[in-house]
Scaffold this motif. Structure first.
Motif, PDB file in Angstrom:
ATOM      1  N   ALA A 162       0.828  -1.215   0.000  1.00 57.79           N
ATOM      2  CA  ALA A 162       0.000   0.000   0.000  1.00 57.79           C
ATOM      3  C   ALA A 162       0.858   1.259   0.000  1.00 57.79           C
ATOM      4  O   ALA A 162       0.593   2.211  -0.744  1.00 57.79           O
ATOM      5  N   ALA A 163       1.911   1.272   0.812  1.00 62.13           N
ATOM      6  CA  ALA A 163       2.801   2.438   0.865  1.00 62.13           C
ATOM      7  C   ALA A 163       3.562   2.605  -0.447  1.00 62.13           C
ATOM      8  O   ALA A 163       3.778   3.733  -0.916  1.00 62.13           O
ATOM      9  N   ALA A 164       3.966   1.493  -1.064  1.00 65.94           N
ATOM     10  CA  ALA A 164       4.671   1.555  -2.345  1.00 65.94           C
ATOM     11  C   ALA A 164       3.772   2.137  -3.427  1.00 65.94           C
ATOM     12  O   ALA A 164       4.204   2.975  -4.224  1.00 65.94           O
ATOM     13  N   GLU A 165       2.519   1.727  -3.463  1.00 61.34           N
ATOM     14  CA  GLU A 165       1.575   2.264  -4.447  1.00 61.34           C
ATOM     15  C   GLU A 165       1.298   3.741  -4.174  1.00 61.34           C
ATOM     16  O   GLU A 165       1.292   4.566  -5.084  1.00 61.34           O
ATOM     17  N   ARG A 166       1.090   4.078  -2.911  1.00 61.86           N
ATOM     18  CA  ARG A 166       0.851   5.480  -2.532  1.00 61.86           C
ATOM     19  C   ARG A 166       2.045   6.361  -2.907  1.00 61.86           C
ATOM     20  O   ARG A 166       1.886   7.492  -3.334  1.00 61.86           O
ATOM     21  N   GLY A 167       3.252   5.836  -2.748  1.00 60.12           N
ATOM     22  CA  GLY A 167       4.451   6.628  -2.962  1.00 60.12           C
ATOM     23  C   GLY A 167       5.017   6.577  -4.367  1.00 60.12           C
ATOM     24  O   GLY A 167       5.910   7.357  -4.691  1.00 60.12           O
ATOM     25  N   SER A 168       4.534   5.689  -5.207  1.00 61.02           N
ATOM     26  CA  SER A 168       5.081   5.541  -6.558  1.00 61.02           C
ATOM     27  C   SER A 168       4.662   6.719  -7.447  1.00 61.02           C
ATOM     28  O   SER A 168       3.478   6.918  -7.698  1.00 61.02           O
ATOM     29  N   PRO A 169       5.634   7.492  -7.950  1.00 63.11           N
ATOM     30  CA  PRO A 169       5.281   8.610  -8.839  1.00 63.11           C
ATOM     31  C   PRO A 169       4.534   8.164 -10.097  1.00 63.11           C
ATOM     32  O   PRO A 169       3.598   8.828 -10.531  1.00 63.11           O
ATOM     33  N   VAL A 170       4.933   7.038 -10.688  1.00 61.71           N
ATOM     34  CA  VAL A 170       4.270   6.609 -11.921  1.00 61.71           C
ATOM     35  C   VAL A 170       2.864   6.086 -11.616  1.00 61.71           C
ATOM     36  O   VAL A 170       1.920   6.374 -12.351  1.00 61.71           O
ATOM     37  N   TRP A 171       2.702   5.354 -10.527  1.00 59.32           N
ATOM     38  CA  TRP A 171       1.363   4.902 -10.119  1.00 59.32           C
ATOM     39  C   TRP A 171       0.452   6.116  -9.980  1.00 59.32           C
ATOM     40  O   TRP A 171      -0.662   6.134 -10.497  1.00 59.32           O
ATOM     41  N   ASN A 172       0.924   7.124  -9.266  1.00 60.20           N
ATOM     42  CA  ASN A 172       0.115   8.320  -9.041  1.00 60.20           C
ATOM     43  C   ASN A 172      -0.152   9.084 -10.335  1.00 60.20           C
ATOM     44  O   ASN A 172      -1.217   9.662 -10.513  1.00 60.20           O
ATOM     45  N   THR A 173       0.792   9.097 -11.253  1.00 59.75           N
ATOM     46  CA  THR A 173       0.583   9.748 -12.546  1.00 59.75           C
ATOM     47  C   THR A 173      -0.525   9.049 -13.321  1.00 59.75           C
ATOM     48  O   THR A 173      -1.366   9.699 -13.945  1.00 59.75           O
ATOM     49  N   LEU A 174      -0.545   7.729 -13.269  1.00 57.09           N
ATOM     50  CA  LEU A 174      -1.540   6.970 -14.024  1.00 57.09           C
ATOM     51  C   LEU A 174      -2.912   6.946 -13.364  1.00 57.09           C
ATOM     52  O   LEU A 174      -3.912   6.706 -14.045  1.00 57.09           O
ATOM     53  N   THR A 175      -2.981   7.171 -12.070  1.00 55.90           N
ATOM     54  CA  THR A 175      -4.262   7.053 -11.374  1.00 55.90           C
ATOM     55  C   THR A 175      -4.913   8.395 -11.064  1.00 55.90           C
ATOM     56  O   THR A 175      -6.002   8.424 -10.501  1.00 55.90           O
ATOM     57  N   ARG A 176      -4.262   9.482 -11.452  1.00 59.50           N
ATOM     58  CA  ARG A 176      -4.811  10.824 -11.212  1.00 59.50           C
ATOM     59  C   ARG A 176      -4.731  11.635 -12.491  1.00 59.50           C
ATOM     60  O   ARG A 176      -3.807  11.448 -13.283  1.00 59.50           O
ATOM     61  N   PRO A 177      -5.644  12.566 -12.674  1.00 59.04           N
ATOM     62  CA  PRO A 177      -5.554  13.420 -13.869  1.00 59.04           C
ATOM     63  C   PRO A 177      -4.246  14.222 -13.859  1.00 59.04           C
ATOM     64  O   PRO A 177      -3.791  14.687 -12.819  1.00 59.04           O
ATOM     65  N   VAL A 178      -3.637  14.329 -15.027  1.00 61.79           N
ATOM     66  CA  VAL A 178      -2.399  15.084 -15.193  1.00 61.79           C
ATOM     67  C   VAL A 178      -2.644  16.174 -16.224  1.00 61.79           C
ATOM     68  O   VAL A 178      -3.168  15.907 -17.309  1.00 61.79           O
ATOM     69  N   ARG A 179      -2.274  17.377 -15.893  1.00 62.65           N
ATOM     70  CA  ARG A 179      -2.380  18.482 -16.840  1.00 62.65           C
ATOM     71  C   ARG A 179      -1.173  18.424 -17.768  1.00 62.65           C
ATOM     72  O   ARG A 179      -0.040  18.297 -17.319  1.00 62.65           O
ATOM     73  N   ILE A 180      -1.421  18.481 -19.070  1.00 62.04           N
ATOM     74  CA  ILE A 180      -0.336  18.469 -20.063  1.00 62.04           C
ATOM     75  C   ILE A 180      -0.437  19.738 -20.883  1.00 62.04           C
ATOM     76  O   ILE A 180      -1.505  20.085 -21.380  1.00 62.04           O
ATOM     77  N   ILE A 181       0.673  20.408 -21.023  1.00 58.61           N
ATOM     78  CA  ILE A 181       0.761  21.596 -21.872  1.00 58.61           C
ATOM     79  C   ILE A 181       1.617  21.215 -23.068  1.00 58.61           C
ATOM     80  O   ILE A 181       2.781  20.836 -22.903  1.00 58.61           O
ATOM     81  N   SER A 182       1.073  21.272 -24.260  1.00 62.46           N
ATOM     82  CA  SER A 182       1.767  20.832 -25.447  1.00 62.46           C
ATOM     83  C   SER A 182       1.789  21.958 -26.481  1.00 62.46           C
ATOM     84  O   SER A 182       0.765  22.569 -26.758  1.00 62.46           O
ATOM     85  N   THR A 183       2.970  22.235 -27.022  1.00 57.03           N
ATOM     86  CA  THR A 183       3.114  23.274 -28.056  1.00 57.03           C
ATOM     87  C   THR A 183       3.877  22.683 -29.229  1.00 57.03           C
ATOM     88  O   THR A 183       4.497  21.622 -29.132  1.00 57.03           O
ATOM     89  N   VAL A 184       3.840  23.393 -30.361  1.00 63.13           N
ATOM     90  CA  VAL A 184       4.599  22.974 -31.543  1.00 63.13           C
ATOM     91  C   VAL A 184       5.203  24.197 -32.195  1.00 63.13           C
ATOM     92  O   VAL A 184       4.616  25.288 -32.159  1.00 63.13           O
TER      93      VAL A 184
END
Length: 187
Positions: A162-184
């Motif tokens: 449970a602590a590993a999942e809570r603390g994993s940056p990639v787990w948290n990135t995949l399980t929570r909305p992430v704001r992405i700013i994309s330009t070209v």
């Protein structure tokens, strides 16, 4: 020179020093990573990672840049020169979880003898191929099966998981909305 206090390959002294540094100045926890990705023709990509920022300061401590290549299997129009992006995503999730497991176990004084994660991800290719705009083109389901051999009770292993999942940056990135700013821009 002091001997490192290693548990699961984690230097517990350095772990404690990092924790104390961030407790004393929470701004030190703000970390920014960067990958520079270049198209190599076909469906191949070459990414390079080297430096990152921690606490607002650029960290150049890596001895050399790391290269990450990606391609697609031949059945998905690639040349099979490397893992594909979804496989890299699953591998990144696994790497993040393994690092988090090792750290959480070390912090609790638990020795891991073996840890293996089998990670599968399901997705639908129709949007990627332009056949539908009504399906989600990303991974829709991830299954993780962990096998662990450690000197801990089932209850402690459940706490570490449970602590590993809570603390994993990639787990948290995949399980929570992430704001992405994309330009070209043009070269």
């Amino acid at each position: 020179m002091a001997t490192a206090n290693l548990r699961n390959g984690v230097d517990v002294g350095r772990l404690n020093a990092l924790v104390q540094r961030i407790q004393a100045d929470p701004a030190q926890a703000v970390t920014k990573f960067e990958a520079r990705c270049r198209w190599e023709g076909g469906l191949r990509t070459r990414a390079e990672v080297s430096y990152f920022w921690m606490g607002g300061d650029r960290d150049d401590s890596r001895a050399r840049p790391h290269v990450i290549e990606a391609d697609e299997p031949t059945s998905l129009l690639g040349s099979d020169a490397a893992a594909n992006a979804v496989e890299l995503l699953l591998a990144a999730l696994g790497a993040s979880l393994v690092a988090s497991w090792a750290t959480q176990a070390a912090a609790r004084g638990v020795t891991l003898r073996a840890l293996e994660l089998a990670i599968q991800g399901d997705l639908d290719l129709r949007m990627f191929l332009g056949l539908s705009d009504r399906v989600h083109s990303g991974v829709q389901l991830v299954r993780i099966k962990a096998k662990v051999d450690a000197d801990a009770s089932d209850e402690v292993l459940a706490e570490i998981k449970a602590a590993a999942e809570r603390g994993s940056p990639v787990w948290n990135t995949l399980t929570r909305p992430v704001r992405i700013i994309s330009t070209v821009s043009r070269e």
